[in-house]
Design a protein around this motif. Structure first.
Motif, PDB file in Angstrom:
ATOM      1  N   LEU A 157       0.841  -1.201   0.000  1.00  0.00           N
ATOM      2  CA  LEU A 157       0.000   0.000   0.000  1.00  0.00           C
ATOM      3  C   LEU A 157       0.879   1.256   0.000  1.00  0.00           C
ATOM      4  O   LEU A 157       0.434   2.349  -0.270  1.00  0.00           O
ATOM      5  N   GLN A 158       2.140   1.086   0.380  1.00  0.00           N
ATOM      6  CA  GLN A 158       3.028   2.238   0.563  1.00  0.00           C
ATOM      7  C   GLN A 158       4.220   2.102  -0.383  1.00  0.00           C
ATOM      8  O   GLN A 158       5.348   2.316  -0.017  1.00  0.00           O
ATOM      9  N   ARG A 159       3.951   1.717  -1.628  1.00  0.00           N
ATOM     10  CA  ARG A 159       5.034   1.476  -2.590  1.00  0.00           C
ATOM     11  C   ARG A 159       5.842   2.756  -2.842  1.00  0.00           C
ATOM     12  O   ARG A 159       5.277   3.827  -3.036  1.00  0.00           O
ATOM     13  N   ASP A 160       7.170   2.595  -2.793  1.00  0.00           N
ATOM     14  CA  ASP A 160       8.053   3.746  -3.041  1.00  0.00           C
ATOM     15  C   ASP A 160       9.015   3.358  -4.154  1.00  0.00           C
ATOM     16  O   ASP A 160       9.845   2.471  -3.992  1.00  0.00           O
ATOM     17  N   GLU A 161       8.878   4.028  -5.287  1.00  0.00           N
ATOM     18  CA  GLU A 161       9.656   3.640  -6.478  1.00  0.00           C
ATOM     19  C   GLU A 161      11.087   4.170  -6.465  1.00  0.00           C
ATOM     20  O   GLU A 161      11.884   3.808  -7.313  1.00  0.00           O
ATOM     21  N   ALA A 162      11.377   5.057  -5.518  1.00  0.00           N
ATOM     22  CA  ALA A 162      12.686   5.735  -5.560  1.00  0.00           C
ATOM     23  C   ALA A 162      13.830   4.746  -5.379  1.00  0.00           C
ATOM     24  O   ALA A 162      13.705   3.744  -4.669  1.00  0.00           O
TER      25      ALA A 162
END
Lengths: 150, 586
Positions: free
Chosen positions: B119-124
Motif C-alpha cells: 500500500l506504501q510502494r516507493d519507487e525511488a
C-alpha cells in the motif's frame, strides 16, 4: 646666495640609519641638507645634543628612530617620544620655532619614506628661514671638555 | 568461552557474543540490513534470522542480538530460514522495488518478483528502508540524538524532532555515512565560498598530517571531531589496539632556553581570489599551484591523476604564471620558483594525459643549473608557450563548450594577436608571499622586514643569513622567495654559523657598552629603571650605579638620561658626538 638650511639628523643605527642607507643604495634623490649623526638608538639622543645643535648654528634638528614596537633595544624609542615634546616646549622658550625640531619613525625598509621626510622637512625649514639665534661667539662651538675614556 | 556449532561447524567464542558475530568468525555469511558494529544491534530488519537448535527444540531467533549458548547448533540456511528470508525480502521488494541493496539481497535468496502488493510502494532508488541505522548511529555513536522514528505501521518514517532541523545536529554526516540506500545526503546550501566537492584537506577528523610527518602519528582535528562536539563516538579509541588515543591532551606552552634561534617560518601563497578575473574560487577547475601539486601527488585525492571536477581527463590545461607577483597591484617582486614548477607541471601533465598544454608567461626565468635545458625539453614536447599575461578566465560560451569548459583570454605579445583559448583546466602560479603573521614573529625576535614583507638579512650580499639581532638567523622563504637548492644552501650556512658559536663556546660582543664614571655618579638611580635589559644595578656600599657589561647592549638610553653625565657609552661618548656635531656644522 639662496638660503640652504643646515639640518642635523640624529638617526638610530638599526632602523633609520639603515633606511637612509637603503635610500642611498636605491638611488632615491633627497635633499643634501640633512647632516646625519648615527647613534645606536634614538634613546641615546641627549636633549643637550639638540640644544647644542641649535646653539652652534643648525636651522633644524630631526631625530629618527624605529617605529614604536620595533625598537632594537625594546623600548628606547619610547624614551625619545617622551623627551621630544618636552624639548619642543623648551626650545620655544629660547625663541626657536618648535617646528624646527621633529621626531619621525623610519624603519630599515623605508628608504622612500626617509627621502620624503628629509625633503619635506628641508622645505619646511627653508620656508621658516634661517634661525637667527643670538649666541655668544664663544658658545658657537662645543664647549664640553672631552671626557677621559677609561 | 562457549562452544557451539554453526551449520555443523565447530566454533569457540567468548560469552555474550552474538550468533551473527560468531558466524562471521566462522566465515559464514548471514544477510542483514540493520546491523553494524558501531552500535547495539537493533534487530529490526529480521533478515538475520537463524534457527537455534538445542536438543530437540528449535527456535527462530535474530542472530544479531541473540547471544551464543553452550552446545547449541545454529542453522543459518535451513529450509525454514530460507522461507522466512524470502518472505521478508518479498515484502521489502514489494514496498521498495528499486532500492539496490534490497534488490541484490532478494536476488541472492532467489526472489525476482514479490507475490505481494504494498500500500506504501516507493519507487525511488534511494528510498528509506527504515533500517534505523541512522537513528542508532546518531544516538549511540554521535550522541546528538537528533534522528528518531515517527508514526507507526506503514506510516513509520525517520524524522527530526518536530520535523525541523535541530540545533543539536552537528552536521557530522554519520547518518549519511551509514545509510545503506543513500537516502540521507549531505547537501551544501547557500555556500558562498569555494565549492567543497574537491577537498584537498584531510578527509577525516583523525589523520596523519603528511606521509613525511615527524613523528608520523595521527592527529585529531578537534574542530571536526565528533567527540569534541558531543562527547560521543570515540570510535578511533575503540579500534586502537595499543590504546594510544588520548582525548584529554591539551595544548601546552613549554619554555626552552636556547642560545641561538633560526627563524625559518616559511611563506604563504598569494590568495588568487583577490584577482577575480582569474575565477579562482568561483569557476570550477581553476586551481592554485598548491592544489594542483596535491592533485599530482600519488598519495593525493586523485592518486596522482589529472582530473577535472567531473572526473574526466582534461583535453587542455592552461598554466598561468605570475599570479600576484610582478604585479604592481599586489607584489612587485618576482616569486622566482613559479616558472620552473610551471614547466614541471607541463612535464607531468604531458606524461599523464593527452591534454594539450598552454603556458602563459611574462618572462621565462629558467635561471638555475639545468633549468634552461629543462625548458628546452618542455618546448620539444610540444607544450604551447605563449608570452603574455592572461587577461581573464571565463566560463566557455555554449558554442565553445565542446572544446573546453573555460576560456582563457590573453594577448600573445610576440605574435601581437589577441587569443581566446578554450581549456578544461586552469592552474594559477600563485606568488610566494610573507606569512600573514610575519609582523608578530619579527617583533618577537626584534628583526626587521624588507619592503616586500620578508625578513631582512643583515647584509644582502655579505651576510644573508643573520639578522640585526645577535643570535637570530633566518633561512628559507621567510627571508625571500627561493627554490629548494637555495633554501638548502642558506639553511646549511645558517646552521654552520650557529654550530661555530657552539663549538667555540663563547661569543664576541660589540664593544659599544655603557659604563659609569663612579666619581661623578650621584647615585640618583634614574638610569636603573630605564634599562630594558636590567643591566644597571645599584651598588649600595659605594652608592653608585654599575653597568653589567655582559647584559648591556649599548643602546645609550641611560647615557642620554644621566643628569650628571656620569654614564658614558664606549664609542658614543658625549664628547665624541659633540665633536661630530662640531665637525659637520662647518
Amino acid at each position: 646666495m639662496a638660503f640652504e638650511p643646515k639640518i642635523i639628523g640624529f638617526l638610530c643605527n638599526w632602523c633609520s640609519y639603515t633606511g637612509a642607507d637603503l635610500a642611498g643604495v636605491s638611488r632615491i634623490k633627497s635633499a643634501p641638507n640633512v647632516r646625519v649623526i648615527r647613534t645606536m638608538c634614538s634613546g641615546r639622543v641627549d636633549p643637550s645634543f639638540i640644544l647644542k645643535a641649535f646653539q652652534i648654528g643648525a636651522d633644524g634638528v630631526i631625530v629618527m628612530g624605529c617605529h614604536l614596537g620595533d625598537c632594537h633595544y625594546q623600548e628606547g624609542n619610547y624614551k625619545t617620544i617622551r623627551r621630544i615634546p618636552f624639548l619642543k616646549r623648551l626650545v620655544k622658550g629660547f625663541g626657536i620655532d618648535p617646528r624646527r625640531l621633529r621626531l619621525e619613525w623610519v624603519s630599515a625598509s623605508e628608504g622612500d619614506r626617509f627621502a620624503r621626510i628629509v625633503n619635506e622637512f628641508t622645505e619646511e625649514i627653508r620656508s621658516l628661514g634661517p634661525l637667527k639665534l643670538q649666541v655668544h661667539t664663544e658658545l658657537r662651538k662645543t664647549i664640553h671638555e672631552p671626557v677621559e675614556v677609561v | 568461552m562457549v562452544t557451539l556449532k554453526i551449520d555443523d561447524k565447530q566454533v569457540q567464542v567468548p560469552e555474550d557474543t552474538s550468533i551473527l558475530k560468531a558466524a562471521e568468525k566462522a566465515g559464514i555469511w548471514i544477510p542483514t540490513l540493520c546491523y553494524s558494529e558501531l552500535f547495539e544491534p537493533y534487530g529490526v530488519c529480521r533478515l538475520c534470522v537463524v534457527e537455534a537448535v538445542r536438543g530437540k527444540r528449535s527456535r527462530v531467533v535474530t542472530s544479531c542480538n541473540y547471544p551464543v549458548r553452550e552446545g547449541i547448533n545454529v542453522l543459518t540456511n535451513s529450509p525454514k530460514i530460507q522461507w522466512i528470508r524470502k518472505t521478508i525480502l518479498e515484502l521489502m521488494l514489494a514496498r521498495w522495488p528499486n532500492v539496490k541493496v534490497v534488490k541484490d539481497l532478494a536476488r541472492d535468496v532467489g526472489v525476482e518478483k514479490p507475490r505481494f502488493v504494498s500500500l506504501q510502494r516507493d519507487e525511488a532508488e534511494d528510498a528509506c528502508i527504515l533500517c534505523g541505522k541512522c537513528v542508532s548511529v546518531c544516538r549511540e555513536v554521535v550522541q546528538a540524538n537528533v534522528l528518531g522514528f515517527a508514526y507507526r505501521g506503514i506510516k513509520r518514517e525517520i524524522a527530526l524532532p518536530f520535523g525541523v532541523q535541530s540545533e543539536a545536529c552537528i552536521v557530522c554526516g554519520a547518518c549519511a555515512h551509514v545509510c545503506p540506500t543513500g537516502h540521507i545526503k549531505m547537501v551544501v546550501e547557500d555556500y558562498k565560498g569555494k565549492k567543497p566537492e574537491f577537498t584537498l584537506g584531510p578527509k577525516t577528523a583523525i589523520y596523519v598530517p603528511t606521509l613525511q610527518a615527524v613523528p608520523r602519528v595521527p592527529v585529531i582535528d578537534a574542530d571536526s571531531c565528533i567527540h569534541f562536539k558531543t562527547g560521543g563516538c570515540e570510535y578511533c579509541a575503540k579500534v586502537c589496539e595499543p590504546n594510544a588515543i588520548n582525548f584529554g591532551m591539551k595544548d601546552e606552552v613549554e619554555e626552552i632556553e636556547v642560545g641561538q634561534i633560526l627563524v625559518a617560518t616559511g611563506f604563504d601563497i598569494f590568495d588568487a581570489s583577490a584577482m577575480a578575473q582569474y575565477g579562482y574560487g568561483t569557476l570550477d577547475n581553476v586551481y592554485s599551484s598548491l592544489e594542483f601539486e596535491m592533485m599530482l601527488n600519488s598519495t593525493g585525492p586523485t592518486n596522482g591523476q589529472v582530473l577535472t571536477k567531473d572526473g574526466r581527463e582534461p583535453r587542455s590545461v592552461a598554466i598561468v604564471h605570475c599570479i600576484g607577483s610582478r604585479d604592481t597591484n599586489h607584489h612587485s617582486y618576482c616569486s622566482r620558483v613559479c616558472c620552473m614548477y610551471a614547466l614541471k607541471y607541463a612535464h607531468l601533465v604531458h606524461d599523464r594525459t593527452k591534454a594539450s598544454i598552454y603556458q602563459f608567461y611574462i618572462d621565462m626565468r629558467a635561471f638555475g643549473k639545468g633549468y634552461e635545458e629543462f625548458y628546452v625539453r618542455i618546448l620539444d614536447k610540444g607544450v604551447k608557450v605563449i608570452r603574455g599575461k592572461v587577461a581573464e578566465v571565463v566560463e566557455a560560451p555554449p558554442a565553445q563548450k565542446d572544446e573546453g569548459s573555460l576560456v582563457v583570454r590573453c594577448e600573445d605579445t610576440l605574435a601581437g594577436k589577441l587569443l581566446e583559448i578554450p581549456v578544461d583546466m586552469v592552474v594559477l602560479c600563485n606568488a610566494i608571499e610573507a606569512r600573514r603573521d610575519s609582523d608578530a614573529v619579527r617583533r618577537l625576535f626584534s628583526i626587521s622586514k624588507s619592503p616586500d614583507g620578508f625578513f631582512l638579512e643583515r647584509h644582502p650580499k655579505l651576510d644573508p643569513t643573520s639578522t640585526m639581532t645577535d643570535g637570530v638567523y633566518i633561512a628559507g622563504c621567510a627571508q625571500g622567495p627561493k627554490d629548494i637548492p637555495d633554501v638548502v644552501a642558506q639553511a646549511s650556512s645558517a646552521a654552520a654559523r650557529m654550530l661555530s658559536f657552539i663549538s667555540k663556546g663563547e661569543v664576541e660582543i660589540d664593544p659599544v657598552r655603557a659604563f659609569v664614571q663612579e666619581e661623578y655618579c650621584s647615585g640618583c638611580k634614574i638610569c636603573n629603571s630605564l634599562c630594558p635589559y636590567t643591566a644597571i644595578e645599584f651598588l649600595a656600599e659605594k652608592k653608585v650605579s654599575h653597568v653589567n657589561e655582559a647584559l648591556c647592549k649599548g643602546c645609550g638610553t641611560c647615557v642620554a638620561a644621566c643628569p650628571s653625565s656620569a654614564m658614558t657609552g664606549h664609542g658614543f661618548t658625549d664628547a665624541q658626538i659633540l665633536a661630530e656635531l662640531d665637525g659637520i656644522m662647518v
